[in-house]
Design a protein around this motif. Structure first.
Motif, mmCIF file in Angstrom:
data_model
loop_
_atom_site.group_PDB
_atom_site.id
_atom_site.type_symbol
_atom_site.label_atom_id
_atom_site.label_comp_id
_atom_site.label_asym_id
_atom_site.label_seq_id
_atom_site.Cartn_x
_atom_site.Cartn_y
_atom_site.Cartn_z
ATOM 1 N N VAL A 1 -29.506 -7.497 -10.601
ATOM 2 C CA VAL A 1 -29.864 -8.895 -10.851
ATOM 3 C C VAL A 1 -31.369 -8.986 -11.073
ATOM 4 O O VAL A 1 -32.160 -8.435 -10.301
ATOM 5 N N LEU A 2 -31.764 -9.679 -12.127
ATOM 6 C CA LEU A 2 -33.164 -9.941 -12.423
ATOM 7 C C LEU A 2 -33.458 -11.409 -12.118
ATOM 8 O O LEU A 2 -32.844 -12.305 -12.700
ATOM 9 N N SER A 3 -34.364 -11.641 -11.169
ATOM 10 C CA SER A 3 -34.805 -13.006 -10.869
ATOM 11 C C SER A 3 -35.987 -13.304 -11.769
ATOM 12 O O SER A 3 -37.135 -12.965 -11.465
ATOM 13 N N THR A 4 -35.721 -13.938 -12.901
ATOM 14 C CA THR A 4 -36.740 -14.014 -13.943
ATOM 15 C C THR A 4 -36.504 -15.198 -14.859
ATOM 16 O O THR A 4 -35.538 -15.947 -14.698
ATOM 17 N N TYR A 5 -37.400 -15.345 -15.840
ATOM 18 C CA TYR A 5 -37.251 -16.350 -16.884
ATOM 19 C C TYR A 5 -37.917 -15.812 -18.142
ATOM 20 O O TYR A 5 -39.101 -15.459 -18.119
ATOM 21 N N GLU A 6 -37.169 -15.736 -19.213
ATOM 22 C CA GLU A 6 -37.648 -15.144 -20.463
ATOM 23 C C GLU A 6 -38.932 -15.818 -20.954
ATOM 24 O O GLU A 6 -39.029 -17.047 -20.987
ATOM 25 N N ASN A 7 -39.926 -14.974 -21.280
ATOM 26 C CA ASN A 7 -41.199 -15.399 -21.872
ATOM 27 C C ASN A 7 -42.134 -16.109 -20.897
ATOM 28 O O ASN A 7 -43.179 -16.626 -21.318
ATOM 29 N N ALA A 8 -41.805 -16.135 -19.595
ATOM 30 C CA ALA A 8 -42.769 -16.678 -18.641
ATOM 31 C C ALA A 8 -44.018 -15.810 -18.617
ATOM 32 O O ALA A 8 -45.143 -16.312 -18.502
ATOM 33 N N TYR A 9 -43.816 -14.490 -18.742
ATOM 34 C CA TYR A 9 -44.903 -13.537 -18.919
ATOM 35 C C TYR A 9 -44.603 -12.725 -20.170
ATOM 36 O O TYR A 9 -43.441 -12.559 -20.547
ATOM 37 N N PRO A 10 -45.628 -12.189 -20.833
ATOM 38 C CA PRO A 10 -45.405 -11.531 -22.124
ATOM 39 C C PRO A 10 -44.370 -10.410 -22.102
ATOM 40 O O PRO A 10 -43.611 -10.261 -23.064
ATOM 41 N N SER A 11 -44.306 -9.613 -21.039
ATOM 42 C CA SER A 11 -43.364 -8.487 -21.047
ATOM 43 C C SER A 11 -42.565 -8.376 -19.757
ATOM 44 O O SER A 11 -42.267 -7.287 -19.275
ATOM 45 N N GLU B 1 -52.816 -11.295 -22.832
ATOM 46 C CA GLU B 1 -51.994 -12.456 -23.154
ATOM 47 C C GLU B 1 -51.529 -13.205 -21.910
ATOM 48 O O GLU B 1 -50.799 -14.190 -22.019
ATOM 49 N N ALA B 2 -51.928 -12.735 -20.736
ATOM 50 C CA ALA B 2 -51.458 -13.345 -19.490
ATOM 51 C C ALA B 2 -52.602 -14.084 -18.794
ATOM 52 O O ALA B 2 -53.766 -13.666 -18.849
ATOM 53 N N GLN B 3 -52.268 -15.172 -18.114
ATOM 54 C CA GLN B 3 -53.267 -15.932 -17.380
ATOM 55 C C GLN B 3 -53.776 -15.136 -16.175
ATOM 56 O O GLN B 3 -53.158 -14.167 -15.745
ATOM 57 N N VAL B 4 -54.889 -15.595 -15.627
ATOM 58 C CA VAL B 4 -55.504 -14.941 -14.472
ATOM 59 C C VAL B 4 -55.630 -15.965 -13.349
ATOM 60 O O VAL B 4 -56.131 -17.079 -13.553
ATOM 61 N N LEU B 5 -55.145 -15.602 -12.159
ATOM 62 C CA LEU B 5 -55.293 -16.456 -10.994
ATOM 63 C C LEU B 5 -56.704 -16.329 -10.433
ATOM 64 O O LEU B 5 -57.283 -15.237 -10.418
ATOM 65 N N VAL B 6 -57.236 -17.436 -9.951
ATOM 66 C CA VAL B 6 -58.522 -17.462 -9.264
ATOM 67 C C VAL B 6 -58.257 -17.990 -7.859
ATOM 68 O O VAL B 6 -57.909 -19.155 -7.686
ATOM 69 N N ASP B 7 -58.372 -17.117 -6.867
ATOM 70 C CA ASP B 7 -58.106 -17.480 -5.470
ATOM 71 C C ASP B 7 -59.443 -17.454 -4.748
ATOM 72 O O ASP B 7 -59.982 -16.380 -4.448
ATOM 73 N N ALA B 8 -60.007 -18.621 -4.467
ATOM 74 C CA ALA B 8 -61.413 -18.719 -4.072
ATOM 75 C C ALA B 8 -61.592 -19.343 -2.691
ATOM 76 O O ALA B 8 -60.777 -20.148 -2.236
ATOM 77 N N VAL C 1 -57.153 -19.368 -14.981
ATOM 78 C CA VAL C 1 -57.947 -19.456 -16.202
ATOM 79 C C VAL C 1 -57.119 -18.893 -17.351
ATOM 80 O O VAL C 1 -56.203 -18.091 -17.140
ATOM 81 N N PRO C 2 -57.406 -19.312 -18.576
ATOM 82 C CA PRO C 2 -56.578 -18.895 -19.713
ATOM 83 C C PRO C 2 -56.621 -17.392 -19.955
ATOM 84 O O PRO C 2 -57.562 -16.691 -19.557
ATOM 85 N N ALA C 3 -55.597 -16.914 -20.630
ATOM 86 C CA ALA C 3 -55.524 -15.501 -21.010
ATOM 87 C C ALA C 3 -56.752 -15.112 -21.810
ATOM 88 O O ALA C 3 -57.203 -15.856 -22.689
ATOM 89 N N GLY C 4 -57.296 -13.950 -21.499
ATOM 90 C CA GLY C 4 -58.413 -13.416 -22.258
ATOM 91 C C GLY C 4 -59.752 -14.061 -22.004
ATOM 92 O O GLY C 4 -60.725 -13.739 -22.688
ATOM 93 N N SER C 5 -59.861 -14.951 -21.012
ATOM 94 C CA SER C 5 -61.117 -15.676 -20.814
ATOM 95 C C SER C 5 -62.088 -14.975 -19.865
ATOM 96 O O SER C 5 -63.278 -15.292 -19.862
#
Length: 455
Positions: free
Chosen positions: A382-392, A31-38, A64-68
């Motif tokens: 302290v959590l440096s975060t944002y809800e739902n930016a990543y699935p878990s 469910e998470a995106q994938v970085l492409v560092d080329a 690239v989109p999740a699961g691609s």
């Protein structure tokens, strides 16, 4: 440039695939995106023949989109040979190029990616990428001297700035002015929506001096821990080189101070990482952590290197997070540890001894239940975060474990209307002294880095 302009272009790159989130068993989260560092193949081939350290390199960063990414290519421990074109083809994966500037959403370019098998020549070339970064460690005394120049007695607390799904912290004095930074991150483009609306936000507003050099300790090279160093950057077609490349322009204030970075062996560095490191190196402001040092201390401030525990996952994603640097600062009243993305099990036990406050590992991501250190004193987490930016992330088990162990948990995405700068943000503060810091010169307010009062 429109996609139609690039329709006939077919360019090969060597790319690292980096999952933005992995599951507890080490598998990529579908469910998470994938970085492409080329890195363009011609750039990589030229690097292979360079003696010494190059001035710079070209790279292209995207996602690239999740699961691609097909299962057979789901490896972050190897380079991949890819072809990018502007025209969709059968089985091609759409890739959005990254926009690195702070207010440039929607300006990305859509390309189409296919993956090929690597030849022995490709393996030979990619095996040399980044090898020139090794073996240039700073003397321990140089880093200790850098910490010596910070007046630890003037440090009143730790500021954790609300930057959305990213990491940006500082040790501040009684005026809320930063004296040392730990990470200066900003969210990746696809998480740009997590940033608060703070158009003037700039913790680097105070120019470094000989007395207070305001160095930057970088936990590790994930982009969301250093992207504030980039003023702008988008993908462009370079007609002379014959490929697309990302063109970062670095923030001048980030290039006026020294950076302490760990570059452990065994970690693969993508083109975006190498470009950034070479920029720091060319300016003489890169101090590479000496691997023989478990920690370096000056007074009440210390930097610790993290080491994955026995049996930990051997993925690049895990290793990069857990071969990082952490920061510990203490006073007569409190002990705070800034963890970066490293799990508690990767810390030397002395680094967490007597801890009363932590900036949680990996933005509150998954940790093994029961691993949270014992709480002492007020127990602020302290959590440096944002809800739902990543699935878990943050992970329910991580928060439950902290609460069960007596920690008081706060999060940067718990935002409020600030009565000083007039904006809504979630900056958090961990006190080390008995008084509340407050700026009297007005610069903190104008830079939108106001800290909340903590009882």
């Amino acid at each position: 440039m429109s996609n139609s302009d690039s329709a006939e272009r077919r360019i090969q790159y060597y790319a690292l695939f980096e999952p933005t989130e992995v599951l507890e068993d080490g598998r990529w989260n579908p469910e998470a995106q994938v970085l492409v560092d080329a890195i363009p193949v011609p750039t990589a081939e030229a690097l292979a023949g360079v003696e010494g350290v190059p001035r710079s390199i070209d790279f292209l960063l995207g996602s690239v989109p999740a699961g691609s990414v097909p299962v057979q290519w789901q490896s972050d421990a190897a380079w991949h040979l890819i072809t990018l074109t502007g025209t969709p083809t059968e089985d091609a994966i759409p890739m959005s190029t990254a926009v690195l500037g702070p207010n440039a959403e929607g300006q990305d370019l859509t390309l189409f990616l296919t993956i090929q098998n690597m030849s022995s020549h490709d393996v030979s070339i990619t095996g040399k990428i980044g090898t020139f970064l090794a073996g240039k460690e700073a003397a321990p005394g140089t880093i200790e001297e850098l910490l010596d120049r910070i007046d630890a007695e003037s440090i009143h607390g730790v500021a954790i700035y609300d930057v959305g799904q990213a990491s940006f912290s500082a040790l501040v004095d009684e005026l809320e002015h930063p004296h040392l930074f730990f990470d200066i991150g900003r969210p990746l483009g696809f998480n740009a929506y997590t940033r608060p609306m703070l158009p003037a936000f700039d913790p680097l507003v105070f120019a470094p001096s000989d007395t207070y050099p305001q160095p930057i300790i970088l936990s590790h090279l994930d982009q969301d821990h250093w992207l504030f160093a980039v003023q702008s950057g988008a993908a462009v077609w370079d007609p002379a080189a014959g490929y697309w490349k990302t063109t970062p322009i670095y923030r001048q204030a980030a290039l006026e101070r020294v950076w302490v970075v760990r570059l452990p062996l065994g970690i693969l560095y993508g083109g975006s990482h190498i470009h950034f490191l070479l920029e720091l190196h060319s300016l003489g402001i890169l101090l590479v952590w000496p691997e023989a040092c478990a920690s370096i201390q000056s007074g009440d401030i210390s930097i610790w290197q993290c080491t994955p525990s026995v049996g930990a996952p051997a993925t690049q994603r895990y290793m990069k997070n857990n071969t990082s640097l952490a920061l510990r600062v203490e006073s007569a009243r409190a002990v705070a540890v800034l963890c970066g993305d490293a799990e508690y099990g990767s810390f030397d036990s002395n680094a967490l001894d007597g801890v009363t406050a932590v900036v949680a590992p990996h933005h509150g991501g998954y940790i093994q239940f029961g691993a949270t250190p014992n709480v002492r004193g007020p127990g602020r987490m302290v959590l440096s975060t944002y809800e739902n930016a990543y699935p878990s992330v943050p992970h329910d088990q991580t928060i439950a474990d902290a609460l069960n162990n007596g920690w008081f948990v706060t999060r940067t995405d718990a935002r409020h209307s600030c009565g000083r700068c007039g904006k809504v943000h979630g900056h958090k503060y961990i006190p080390l002294a008995g008084t509340q810091p407050e700026c009297g010169c007005g610069v903190v307010t104008s830079a939108q880095i106001c800290l909340p009062h903590v009882q």
